[in-house]
Motif scaffolding. Structure first.
Motif, mmCIF file in Angstrom:
data_model
loop_
_atom_site.group_PDB
_atom_site.id
_atom_site.type_symbol
_atom_site.label_atom_id
_atom_site.label_comp_id
_atom_site.label_asym_id
_atom_site.label_seq_id
_atom_site.Cartn_x
_atom_site.Cartn_y
_atom_site.Cartn_z
ATOM 1 N N PHE A 228 0.882 -1.157 0.000
ATOM 2 C CA PHE A 228 0.000 0.000 0.000
ATOM 3 C C PHE A 228 0.923 1.211 0.000
ATOM 4 O O PHE A 228 1.714 1.372 0.940
ATOM 5 C CB PHE A 228 -0.909 0.013 1.230
ATOM 6 C CG PHE A 228 -1.999 -1.032 1.182
ATOM 7 C CD1 PHE A 228 -3.065 -0.902 0.293
ATOM 8 C CD2 PHE A 228 -1.964 -2.133 2.025
ATOM 9 C CE1 PHE A 228 -4.076 -1.865 0.249
ATOM 10 C CE2 PHE A 228 -2.968 -3.099 1.982
ATOM 11 C CZ PHE A 228 -4.029 -2.962 1.087
ATOM 12 N N LYS B 285 4.483 1.097 1.493
ATOM 13 C CA LYS B 285 4.595 0.111 2.578
ATOM 14 C C LYS B 285 4.324 -1.302 2.052
ATOM 15 O O LYS B 285 3.213 -1.602 1.588
ATOM 16 C CB LYS B 285 3.571 0.477 3.658
ATOM 17 C CG LYS B 285 3.712 -0.287 4.940
ATOM 18 C CD LYS B 285 2.733 0.288 5.955
ATOM 19 C CE LYS B 285 2.640 -0.556 7.191
ATOM 20 N NZ LYS B 285 1.533 -0.177 8.051
ATOM 21 N N ILE C 167 3.396 -4.989 2.427
ATOM 22 C CA ILE C 167 2.651 -5.751 3.449
ATOM 23 C C ILE C 167 2.918 -7.250 3.291
ATOM 24 O O ILE C 167 3.233 -7.941 4.253
ATOM 25 C CB ILE C 167 1.117 -5.505 3.316
ATOM 26 C CG1 ILE C 167 0.793 -4.011 3.332
ATOM 27 C CG2 ILE C 167 0.347 -6.249 4.413
ATOM 28 C CD1 ILE C 167 1.143 -3.294 4.604
ATOM 29 N N ARG D 211 -0.018 -10.845 14.153
ATOM 30 C CA ARG D 211 -0.295 -9.625 14.929
ATOM 31 C C ARG D 211 -1.135 -8.651 14.107
ATOM 32 O O ARG D 211 -1.231 -8.803 12.892
ATOM 33 C CB ARG D 211 1.024 -8.941 15.284
ATOM 34 C CG ARG D 211 1.839 -9.681 16.303
ATOM 35 C CD ARG D 211 3.033 -8.819 16.622
ATOM 36 N NE ARG D 211 3.982 -9.490 17.485
ATOM 37 C CZ ARG D 211 5.090 -8.923 17.924
ATOM 38 N NH1 ARG D 211 5.390 -7.690 17.560
ATOM 39 N NH2 ARG D 211 5.910 -9.584 18.705
ATOM 40 N N ASN D 212 -1.669 -7.626 14.780
ATOM 41 C CA ASN D 212 -2.450 -6.594 14.082
ATOM 42 C C ASN D 212 -1.624 -5.984 12.953
ATOM 43 O O ASN D 212 -0.445 -5.680 13.134
ATOM 44 C CB ASN D 212 -2.842 -5.453 15.050
ATOM 45 C CG ASN D 212 -3.812 -5.922 16.107
ATOM 46 O OD1 ASN D 212 -3.501 -5.938 17.285
ATOM 47 N ND2 ASN D 212 -4.994 -6.327 15.697
ATOM 48 N N GLY D 213 -2.258 -5.816 11.825
ATOM 49 C CA GLY D 213 -1.626 -5.115 10.708
ATOM 50 C C GLY D 213 -0.632 -5.940 9.909
ATOM 51 O O GLY D 213 0.073 -5.421 9.044
ATOM 52 N N THR D 214 -0.558 -7.252 10.169
ATOM 53 C CA THR D 214 0.422 -8.070 9.434
ATOM 54 C C THR D 214 -0.085 -8.460 8.038
ATOM 55 O O THR D 214 0.678 -8.961 7.220
ATOM 56 C CB THR D 214 0.789 -9.356 10.220
ATOM 57 O OG1 THR D 214 -0.401 -9.937 10.722
ATOM 58 C CG2 THR D 214 1.752 -9.069 11.341
ATOM 59 N N GLY D 215 -1.381 -8.272 7.782
ATOM 60 C CA GLY D 215 -1.873 -8.513 6.414
ATOM 61 C C GLY D 215 -2.812 -9.696 6.258
ATOM 62 O O GLY D 215 -3.050 -10.165 5.144
ATOM 63 N N LYS D 216 -3.427 -10.143 7.360
ATOM 64 C CA LYS D 216 -4.326 -11.314 7.270
ATOM 65 C C LYS D 216 -5.559 -10.989 6.405
ATOM 66 O O LYS D 216 -5.883 -11.747 5.491
ATOM 67 C CB LYS D 216 -4.760 -11.756 8.685
ATOM 68 C CG LYS D 216 -3.601 -12.131 9.586
ATOM 69 C CD LYS D 216 -4.032 -12.468 10.986
ATOM 70 C CE LYS D 216 -4.704 -11.365 11.739
ATOM 71 N NZ LYS D 216 -3.859 -10.169 12.023
ATOM 72 N N SER D 217 -6.221 -9.864 6.738
ATOM 73 C CA SER D 217 -7.414 -9.501 5.948
ATOM 74 C C SER D 217 -7.026 -9.242 4.500
ATOM 75 O O SER D 217 -7.745 -9.642 3.574
ATOM 76 C CB SER D 217 -8.076 -8.238 6.502
ATOM 77 O OG SER D 217 -8.445 -8.439 7.824
ATOM 78 N N THR D 218 -5.904 -8.576 4.308
ATOM 79 C CA THR D 218 -5.452 -8.273 2.942
ATOM 80 C C THR D 218 -5.247 -9.577 2.168
ATOM 81 O O THR D 218 -5.680 -9.700 1.018
ATOM 82 C CB THR D 218 -4.131 -7.456 3.009
ATOM 83 O OG1 THR D 218 -4.382 -6.276 3.765
ATOM 84 C CG2 THR D 218 -3.624 -7.098 1.626
ATOM 85 N N GLN E 282 -14.660 -8.683 7.642
ATOM 86 C CA GLN E 282 -14.799 -8.215 9.035
ATOM 87 C C GLN E 282 -16.046 -7.355 9.200
ATOM 88 O O GLN E 282 -16.694 -7.385 10.223
ATOM 89 C CB GLN E 282 -13.582 -7.344 9.382
ATOM 90 C CG GLN E 282 -12.454 -8.107 10.017
ATOM 91 C CD GLN E 282 -11.306 -7.183 10.396
ATOM 92 O OE1 GLN E 282 -11.503 -6.027 10.774
ATOM 93 N NE2 GLN E 282 -10.109 -7.695 10.304
ATOM 94 N N GLU F 133 -12.314 -12.938 11.201
ATOM 95 C CA GLU F 133 -12.759 -12.623 12.561
ATOM 96 C C GLU F 133 -14.226 -12.961 12.840
ATOM 97 O O GLU F 133 -15.033 -12.080 13.138
ATOM 98 C CB GLU F 133 -12.465 -11.147 12.875
ATOM 99 C CG GLU F 133 -10.978 -10.855 12.777
ATOM 100 C CD GLU F 133 -10.530 -9.615 13.534
ATOM 101 O OE1 GLU F 133 -11.335 -9.057 14.284
ATOM 102 O OE2 GLU F 133 -9.366 -9.243 13.368
ATOM 103 N N HIS G 54 -8.415 -13.176 16.316
ATOM 104 C CA HIS G 54 -7.441 -12.955 17.402
ATOM 105 C C HIS G 54 -7.764 -13.799 18.631
ATOM 106 O O HIS G 54 -6.945 -13.880 19.542
ATOM 107 C CB HIS G 54 -7.377 -11.472 17.765
ATOM 108 C CG HIS G 54 -6.676 -10.692 16.711
ATOM 109 N ND1 HIS G 54 -5.344 -10.890 16.415
ATOM 110 C CD2 HIS G 54 -7.110 -9.762 15.842
ATOM 111 C CE1 HIS G 54 -4.989 -10.099 15.425
ATOM 112 N NE2 HIS G 54 -6.055 -9.405 15.044
#
Ligand SMILES: Nc1ncnc2c1ncn2[C@@H]1O[C@H](COP(=O)(O)OP(=O)(O)OP(=O)(O)O)[C@@H](O)[C@H]1O
Length: 238
Positions: A31, A34, A36, A55-62, A100, A168, A199
């Motif tokens: 993105f 950055k 990912i 962890r948060n922001g590591t790219g699971k949803s992406t 989500q 999630e 999580h």
């Protein structure tokens, strides 16, 4: 056995034999500046529940959106059986995805939403379920956040597809319902493959047949809880 049911069973068997493995690799996604995802390999077969942690922001949803095809990657290779998937249009009947965020239409009654979303057999099963039956005559906007999530989970778990990606599911769901959902996913996995991220990692560990973690843009298969500590996902006290 009734001919119709017999042919339906044969069709389903052929469908799953042909589409028997979801294979994902070479995923690169940035993105702006950055980066990912840089080094992803993940696979899933009928009967498997893959727990995707990180962890948060590591790219699971992406990653789930890229597999489903709702966002573009800089590079991706997704194959279902022998069929190389080039995006959302190719995946529609093969992969279902629970994002989500809520997707239910606000002003439509629950029973109508179920009828719109599922085929006849699945509709009957969902309507009869203890957790859903009390909601049938209410509109989606009259449900609580947790009730909406429950309904969405049922719609996605029961809908016909070879693979189901769930982002999630347990958010806002009471513990007693989580157990029912885990049982439902395990039962449905006889017929399809699941990739699930949450999580609430204990629930993922309960259900998953394999665990994959995303760390520094890459995926790593995890064999034990100790490895989750070593990768810095859960504290040593967990
Ligand atoms: N549309 C977007 N535009 C810019 N950055 C984005 C966009 N979507 C996601 N990101 C960034 O990409 C990174 C990965 O986001 P993603 O939502 O995939 O993470 P996640 O592992 O699912 O996080 P969480 O566990 O917190 O839900 C984050 O740093 C996020 O800020």
């Amino acid at each position: 056995m009734d001919n119709h049911i017999y042919f339906k069973l044969i069709n389903r068997t052929i469908f799953f034999l042909i589409m028997s493995k979801l294979h994902v690799d070479s995923v690169i996604k940035s993105f702006a500046t950055k980066q990912i995802l840089t080094d992803v390999f993940i696979s899933c077969q009928k009967g498997e529940i893959i727990g995707l942690l990180g962890r948060n922001g590591t790219g699971k949803s992406t990653l789930l959106k890229i597999i489903f095809g709702s966002i573009q990657a800089d590079s991706r290779f997704v194959k279902i059986g022998e069929k190389i998937s080039s995006g959302l249009f190719d995946n529609r009947k093969l992969i279902k995805y629970l994002p989500q965020d809520n997707f239910l239409p606000n002003h439509v009654k629950v029973k109508t939403i179920i009828e719109l979303f599922c085929d006849k057999n699945e509709t009957e099963l969902i309507k009869k379920h203890d957790l859903i039956a009390p909601m049938l005559n209410r509109k989606s906007k009259q449900l609580s956040g947790g009730e909406k999530r429950l309904l969405e989970i049922f719609l996605i778990i029961y809908s016909q597809s070879a693979y189901t990606l769930i982002d999630e599911p347990f958010n806002g769901i009471a513990p007693v319902y989580k157990e029912a959902i885990k049982d439902l996913i395990k039962k449905q996995s006889v017929d399809k493959g699941f990739i699930i991220t949450d999580h609430d990692y204990r629930n993922i560990l309960d259900m998953a047949t394999r665990i994959v973690i995303i760390h520094d843009g890459g995926t790593k298969e995890i064999k034990s809880k100790k490895e989750l500590i070593a990768w810095g996902y859960i504290p040593e006290t967990a």
